[in-house]
Design a protein around this motif. Structure first.
Motif, PDB file in Angstrom:
ATOM      1  N   ILE A 169       0.872  -1.182   0.000  1.00 23.78           N
ATOM      2  CA  ILE A 169       0.000   0.000   0.000  1.00 23.78           C
ATOM      3  C   ILE A 169       0.901   1.222   0.000  1.00 23.78           C
ATOM      4  CG2 ILE A 169      -1.863   1.224   1.184  1.00 23.78           C
ATOM      5  CD1 ILE A 169      -2.485  -1.508   2.584  1.00 23.78           C
ATOM      6  N   PRO A 173      -5.296   5.545   2.199  1.00 26.34           N
ATOM      7  CA  PRO A 173      -6.566   5.616   1.467  1.00 26.34           C
ATOM      8  C   PRO A 173      -7.184   7.008   1.543  1.00 26.34           C
ATOM      9  CG  PRO A 173      -6.481   3.671   2.868  1.00 26.34           C
ATOM     10  CD  PRO A 173      -5.313   4.506   3.244  1.00 26.34           C
ATOM     11  N   THR A 177     -13.487   3.444  -1.196  1.00 23.55           N
ATOM     12  CA  THR A 177     -13.065   2.378  -2.110  1.00 23.55           C
ATOM     13  C   THR A 177     -11.612   2.007  -1.866  1.00 23.55           C
ATOM     14  OG1 THR A 177     -14.654   3.109  -3.787  1.00 23.55           O
ATOM     15  CG2 THR A 177     -12.834   1.732  -4.535  1.00 23.55           C
ATOM     16  N   GLU A 178     -10.753   3.006  -1.734  1.00 22.01           N
ATOM     17  CA  GLU A 178      -9.339   2.749  -1.478  1.00 22.01           C
ATOM     18  C   GLU A 178      -9.132   2.127  -0.099  1.00 22.01           C
ATOM     19  OE1 GLU A 178      -7.095   6.301  -2.094  1.00 22.01           O
ATOM     20  OE2 GLU A 178      -7.688   6.510  -4.197  1.00 22.01           O
ATOM     21  N   ALA A 181      -9.976  -1.502  -0.344  1.00 27.40           N
ATOM     22  CA  ALA A 181      -8.919  -2.171  -1.100  1.00 27.40           C
ATOM     23  C   ALA A 181      -7.682  -2.381  -0.231  1.00 27.40           C
ATOM     24  CB  ALA A 181      -8.565  -1.341  -2.336  1.00 27.40           C
ATOM     25  N   ASP A 184      -8.205  -5.353   1.981  1.00 28.81           N
ATOM     26  CA  ASP A 184      -8.010  -6.604   1.232  1.00 28.81           C
ATOM     27  C   ASP A 184      -6.522  -6.934   1.104  1.00 28.81           C
ATOM     28  OD1 ASP A 184     -10.719  -7.007   0.922  1.00 28.81           O
ATOM     29  OD2 ASP A 184     -10.802  -6.113  -1.083  1.00 28.81           O
ATOM     30  N   LYS A 185      -5.700  -5.942   0.818  1.00 27.42           N
ATOM     31  CA  LYS A 185      -4.254  -6.175   0.677  1.00 27.42           C
ATOM     32  C   LYS A 185      -3.630  -6.586   2.000  1.00 27.42           C
ATOM     33  CE  LYS A 185      -3.380  -3.073  -3.245  1.00 27.42           C
ATOM     34  NZ  LYS A 185      -2.633  -1.882  -3.723  1.00 27.42           N
TER      35      LYS A 185
END
Length: 432
Positions: A169, A173, A177-178, A181, A184-185
């Protein structure tokens, strides 16, 4: 008390106690000033433990006494524990202090009870054009000014910079949305550890919920004059609640759904080294670092993400007020004018707080990445409904907490959870 709330503690004076305080008289409504006595004078100031740095108050009081010959500042630091009873007694007596610090959610209740001085005519001398917008509403009641913003703080997302780097990353963020994401990473990188949590998010963190509700265009209540009507059943408020649930489920948080961020203390959980993010206040990093000192340097921060940029944030904090029964109201106003000046508000910023009467947060931005994130988020700060009823809500079982737990656990569908919370809020609003 650093949960922010200071507003939780500051706003927790019981309604019955405040009714007693209201017997102090009508000085708060008339704005009348007691005549200044002659001879040596003493200005009694009550600020709360952990509020103003000692270096600031020492300098302030030296300057104030030099500017007002014959005046001595009697400075008394109060403890949050037991302050409700102490304030009630003081404001109902004829020997009230001259300047008091009160929680921002507590201010409307005191103002409505008539125990604070109307300082509307003097607000300009308190740097009003620079007041922090998130606290301004709480300092006003029925169109009159009864308090002055003191300082505030708001929550940010605190995160492990090393974990973000290892998960690939490259930047914090900037929107929802970021954020999802990034979660998830983090889970892909560290999820094999059964104790890992990408985001620690307890079920009753209603301060964070407010960010999502406001970001959707909703609010806790609508206002008509001094009247409030709960609006948690609006489509916008429901959307905010739905995103909270989405975030809980996506994050893999192991936090309880029936407790808030203090049960257990979330900073301690973060300090255990298995959490990549949590939503908290800047000084919680120091609490976490008691378990692992390396976290001081490994923790970064970013504003709570919204749908398109930073979400609005709840700003908790304190106001300053002059009791209606103060015998030295003229000196109290001079004291407020000096303390609300840019000189002393800048010192608050350097100490890591958002100044209440100055829009200049450059000193806060310069004090480190975590403080800088709080300063950035502060531009979009908001408060709870500025109604006396809110003190009752926080003194009891906050219906927003019950709503969150009921919805997150599936005990109630969203329609029933929001309707029930509305009912409790409206009852409190109607009784204020």
């Amino acid at each position: 008390m650093r949960s922010w709330s200071k507003s939780v503690v500051g706003g927790a004076v019981a309604a019955a106690a405040l009714m007693l305080a209201g017997c102090a008289g009508s000085g708060g409504d008339t704005g009348g000033e007691n005549p200044a006595p002659s001879g040596p004078r003493e200005l009694t100031v009550w600020l709360m433990n952990g509020s103003a740095p000692e270096t600031l108050t020492n300098e302030l009081h030296k300057e104030f006494e030099a500017a007002n010959p014959g005046v001595t500042v009697k400075y008394e630091v109060q403890q949050w524990n037991g302050i409700q009873d102490k304030l009630t007694t003081a404001l109902a007596s004829n020997d009230a202090p001259d300047v008091i610090e009160i929680g921002n959610t507590q201010s409307p209740k005191f103002a409505a009870e008539g125990v604070l001085l109307d300082v509307s005519a003097d607000a300009g001398s308190f740097n009003k054009d620079q007041w922090l917008s998130g606290l301004t509403g709480s300092a006003t009641w029925d169109g009159k000014q009864y308090a002055v913003p003191f300082y505030a703080a708001n929550r940010v997302v605190l995160y492990r910079t090393d974990m973000f780097e290892q998960a690939g990353i490259t930047a914090p963020p900037a929107n929802r949305t970021e954020w999802l994401a990034a979660i998830d990473k983090l889970k892909a990188k560290f999820g094999s550890d059964k104790d890992f949590q990408a985001l620690y998010l307890p079920g009753q963190n209603w301060y964070t919920l407010l960010s999502f509700i406001w970001d959707e265009g909703g609010d806790i209540a609508t206002q008509d004059g001094n009247a409030f009507k709960a609006s948690l059943d609006s489509p916008q408020a429901k959307a905010g609640l739905e995103f909270y649930k989405q975030l809980v489920e996506a994050s893999g948080t192991k936090a309880p759904k029936d407790a808030d961020e203090q049960t257990p203390e979330q900073a301690g959980i973060y300090g255990g080294g298995k959490v990549a993010m949590f939503i908290g206040l800047p000084w919680e990093v120091a609490t976490a670092a008691k378990s692992d000192p390396k976290l001081t340097d490994l923790t970064g921060a970013f504003p709570i993400p919204g749908k398109a940029g930073s979400a609005p944030v709840f700003q908790g904090g304190s106001n300053l007020a002059v009791p209606a029964n103060s015998k030295d109201q003229d000196l109290a106003k001079k004291y407020l004018a000096m303390l609300s000046s840019t000189k002393y508000q800048t010192q608050f910023a350097k100490a890591g707080m958002i100044p209440g009467t100055s829009t200049d947060v450059s000193a806060l931005e310069a004090s480190g990445p975590v403080s800088a994130a709080m300063a950035k988020a502060s531009a979009n700060g908001k408060g709870v409904p500025a109604t006396p009823g809110w003190a009752t809500i926080e003194a009891g079982q906050n219906p927003l907490k019950d709503m969150l737990t009921a919805y997150l656990t599936g005990a109630k569908p969203i329609e029933q959870a929001t309707a029930d919370a509305n009912g409790v809020l409206d009852k409190a609003f109607s009784e204020s």
